[in-house]
Motif scaffolding. Structure first.
Motif, PDB file in Angstrom:
ATOM      1  N   PHE A  62       0.827  -1.202   0.000  1.00 57.83           N
ATOM      2  CA  PHE A  62       0.000   0.000   0.000  1.00 57.83           C
ATOM      3  C   PHE A  62       0.866   1.258   0.000  1.00 57.83           C
ATOM      4  N   ASP A  63       1.921   1.282   0.812  1.00 61.86           N
ATOM      5  CA  ASP A  63       2.809   2.445   0.862  1.00 61.86           C
ATOM      6  C   ASP A  63       3.437   2.727  -0.505  1.00 61.86           C
ATOM      7  N   ARG A  64       3.881   1.683  -1.166  1.00 66.53           N
ATOM      8  CA  ARG A  64       4.576   1.810  -2.451  1.00 66.53           C
ATOM      9  C   ARG A  64       3.654   2.323  -3.556  1.00 66.53           C
ATOM     10  N   ASN A  65       2.389   1.958  -3.487  1.00 67.18           N
ATOM     11  CA  ASN A  65       1.488   2.248  -4.600  1.00 67.18           C
ATOM     12  C   ASN A  65       0.432   3.313  -4.324  1.00 67.18           C
ATOM     13  N   TYR A  66       0.257   3.709  -3.100  1.00 65.70           N
ATOM     14  CA  TYR A  66      -0.873   4.570  -2.744  1.00 65.70           C
ATOM     15  C   TYR A  66      -0.955   5.827  -3.621  1.00 65.70           C
ATOM     16  N   TYR A  67       0.077   6.633  -3.611  1.00 66.21           N
ATOM     17  CA  TYR A  67       0.020   7.910  -4.331  1.00 66.21           C
ATOM     18  C   TYR A  67       0.133   7.737  -5.840  1.00 66.21           C
ATOM     19  N   ALA A  68       0.733   6.661  -6.283  1.00 62.17           N
ATOM     20  CA  ALA A  68       0.875   6.423  -7.730  1.00 62.17           C
ATOM     21  C   ALA A  68      -0.466   6.187  -8.413  1.00 62.17           C
ATOM     22  N   VAL A  69      -1.473   5.710  -7.663  1.00 64.04           N
ATOM     23  CA  VAL A  69      -2.779   5.430  -8.274  1.00 64.04           C
ATOM     24  C   VAL A  69      -3.894   6.293  -7.693  1.00 64.04           C
ATOM     25  N   LEU A  70      -3.567   7.143  -6.737  1.00 62.79           N
ATOM     26  CA  LEU A  70      -4.568   8.001  -6.105  1.00 62.79           C
ATOM     27  C   LEU A  70      -5.322   8.781  -7.174  1.00 62.79           C
ATOM     28  N   ASP A  71      -6.624   8.793  -7.084  1.00 65.22           N
ATOM     29  CA  ASP A  71      -7.541   9.465  -8.018  1.00 65.22           C
ATOM     30  C   ASP A  71      -7.696   8.737  -9.350  1.00 65.22           C
ATOM     31  N   ALA A  72      -6.882   7.730  -9.632  1.00 66.79           N
ATOM     32  CA  ALA A  72      -6.989   7.009 -10.908  1.00 66.79           C
ATOM     33  C   ALA A  72      -7.848   5.754 -10.803  1.00 66.79           C
ATOM     34  N   ILE A  73      -8.092   5.259  -9.586  1.00 68.32           N
ATOM     35  CA  ILE A  73      -8.853   4.017  -9.436  1.00 68.32           C
ATOM     36  C   ILE A  73     -10.152   4.207  -8.660  1.00 68.32           C
ATOM     37  N   ALA A  74     -10.515   5.448  -8.413  1.00 72.84           N
ATOM     38  CA  ALA A  74     -11.729   5.753  -7.641  1.00 72.84           C
ATOM     39  C   ALA A  74     -12.941   5.074  -8.270  1.00 72.84           C
ATOM     40  N   GLY A  75     -13.802   4.551  -7.409  1.00 68.52           N
ATOM     41  CA  GLY A  75     -15.044   3.933  -7.864  1.00 68.52           C
ATOM     42  C   GLY A  75     -14.959   2.453  -8.160  1.00 68.52           C
ATOM     43  N   ARG A  76     -13.766   1.908  -8.214  1.00 73.18           N
ATOM     44  CA  ARG A  76     -13.633   0.477  -8.491  1.00 73.18           C
ATOM     45  C   ARG A  76     -13.998  -0.343  -7.251  1.00 73.18           C
ATOM     46  N   ALA A  77     -14.425  -1.561  -7.482  1.00 69.28           N
ATOM     47  CA  ALA A  77     -14.862  -2.448  -6.402  1.00 69.28           C
ATOM     48  C   ALA A  77     -13.670  -3.086  -5.702  1.00 69.28           C
ATOM     49  N   TYR A  78     -13.870  -3.393  -4.422  1.00 69.37           N
ATOM     50  CA  TYR A  78     -12.849  -4.119  -3.675  1.00 69.37           C
ATOM     51  C   TYR A  78     -13.514  -4.952  -2.591  1.00 69.37           C
ATOM     52  N   ALA A  79     -12.731  -5.890  -2.077  1.00 68.48           N
ATOM     53  CA  ALA A  79     -13.098  -6.661  -0.894  1.00 68.48           C
ATOM     54  C   ALA A  79     -11.816  -6.917  -0.115  1.00 68.48           C
ATOM     55  N   VAL A  80     -11.990  -7.269   1.160  1.00 66.12           N
ATOM     56  CA  VAL A  80     -10.837  -7.535   2.021  1.00 66.12           C
ATOM     57  C   VAL A  80     -11.065  -8.835   2.785  1.00 66.12           C
ATOM     58  N   MET A  81     -10.001  -9.625   2.899  1.00 72.74           N
ATOM     59  CA  MET A  81     -10.005 -10.847   3.705  1.00 72.74           C
ATOM     60  C   MET A  81      -8.759 -10.821   4.586  1.00 72.74           C
ATOM     61  N   ILE A  82      -8.959 -11.075   5.877  1.00 70.16           N
ATOM     62  CA  ILE A  82      -7.871 -11.047   6.846  1.00 70.16           C
ATOM     63  C   ILE A  82      -7.772 -12.402   7.537  1.00 70.16           C
ATOM     64  N   ALA A  83      -6.560 -12.921   7.658  1.00 75.28           N
ATOM     65  CA  ALA A  83      -6.278 -14.126   8.445  1.00 75.28           C
ATOM     66  C   ALA A  83      -5.698 -13.658   9.776  1.00 75.28           C
ATOM     67  N   ALA A  84      -6.311 -14.105  10.872  1.00 70.02           N
ATOM     68  CA  ALA A  84      -5.892 -13.627  12.194  1.00 70.02           C
ATOM     69  C   ALA A  84      -5.924 -14.757  13.202  1.00 70.02           C
ATOM     70  N   GLY A  85      -5.313 -14.515  14.336  1.00 75.00           N
ATOM     71  CA  GLY A  85      -5.369 -15.460  15.443  1.00 75.00           C
ATOM     72  C   GLY A  85      -6.723 -15.371  16.134  1.00 75.00           C
ATOM     73  N   THR A  86      -6.946 -14.271  16.851  1.00 71.29           N
ATOM     74  CA  THR A  86      -8.216 -14.116  17.566  1.00 71.29           C
ATOM     75  C   THR A  86      -8.902 -12.777  17.328  1.00 71.29           C
ATOM     76  N   ASP A  87      -8.283 -11.874  16.572  1.00 74.08           N
ATOM     77  CA  ASP A  87      -8.892 -10.558  16.395  1.00 74.08           C
ATOM     78  C   ASP A  87      -9.059 -10.227  14.917  1.00 74.08           C
ATOM     79  N   GLY A  88      -8.111  -9.558  14.307  1.00 76.09           N
ATOM     80  CA  GLY A  88      -8.177  -9.223  12.890  1.00 76.09           C
ATOM     81  C   GLY A  88      -8.785  -7.876  12.571  1.00 76.09           C
ATOM     82  N   GLU A  89      -9.422  -7.260  13.565  1.00 82.06           N
ATOM     83  CA  GLU A  89     -10.138  -6.016  13.297  1.00 82.06           C
ATOM     84  C   GLU A  89      -9.217  -4.839  12.988  1.00 82.06           C
TER      85      GLU A  89
END
Length: 171
Positions: free
Chosen positions: A83-110
């Motif tokens: 995210f750090d490497r790419n954040y500003y390089a695509v800022l404003d160029a990918i707005a509106g696109r769909a995403y989802a997130v999946m997290i693997a955690a021990g007991t939390d993940g939030e």
């Protein structure tokens, strides 16, 4: 190649330390392919490790799935570096696109889930599926560091998330 002259592209960005997030990302890719096959539509699914993703991969994609472990109540370092490497390089160029997130955690993940959601909000992405946090219950250093095998029912849920993203791109 322009976005109009190719199949829709789903980019799955993942990082895994013990194998759980990798298995989840693969299950989502399989689910996306299955949904596209069921719809008799072409879908380009790119499954890339976080350290391999550059801005052009994000710009060429039509939707995203971010899958990573939570470490010390935040995203793994490699996923955060993506995210750090790419954040500003695509800022404003990918707005509106769909995403989802999946997290693997021990007991939390939030913490990791919230972190991805804040970044996606900054990119002005739109959530295409509810966030998914898989908690494996690991508490001891040995259990936390041990290779993981994700249960079939959890992988099925990950496949559904991939299918949801695919269907959204293909409808």
């Amino acid at each position: 190649m322009s976005l109009q002259s190719r199949s829709p592209r789903l980019l799955i960005v993942w990082h895994s330390r013990t194998g759980a997030a990798r298995q989840m990302a693969q299950a989502a890719a399989d689910g996306a392919h299955a949904a596209a096959d069921a719809m008799d539509e072409a879908l380009d699914v790119h499954l890339l490790a976080a350290d391999e993703v550059q801005a052009d991969s994000l710009l060429e994609a039509d939707a995203y799935l971010f899958c990573a472990p939570e470490n010390l109540a935040t995203l793994s370092g490699e996923m955060k570096a993506f995210f750090d490497r790419n954040y500003y390089a695509v800022l404003d160029a990918i707005a509106g696109r769909a995403y989802a997130v999946m997290i693997a955690a021990g007991t939390d993940g939030e913490g990791a889930r919230r972190q991805v959601e804040r970044i996606a909000s900054g990119w002005r992405l739109r959530a295409a599926a509810p966030p998914f946090v898989y908690r494996n219950g690991a508490q001891t250093p040995e259990a936390i560091l041990a290779p993981k095998t994700v249960a079939p029912d959890v992988l099925a849920q990950c496949g559904e998330i991939g299918g949801t993203l695919a269907a959204g791109l293909l409808l």
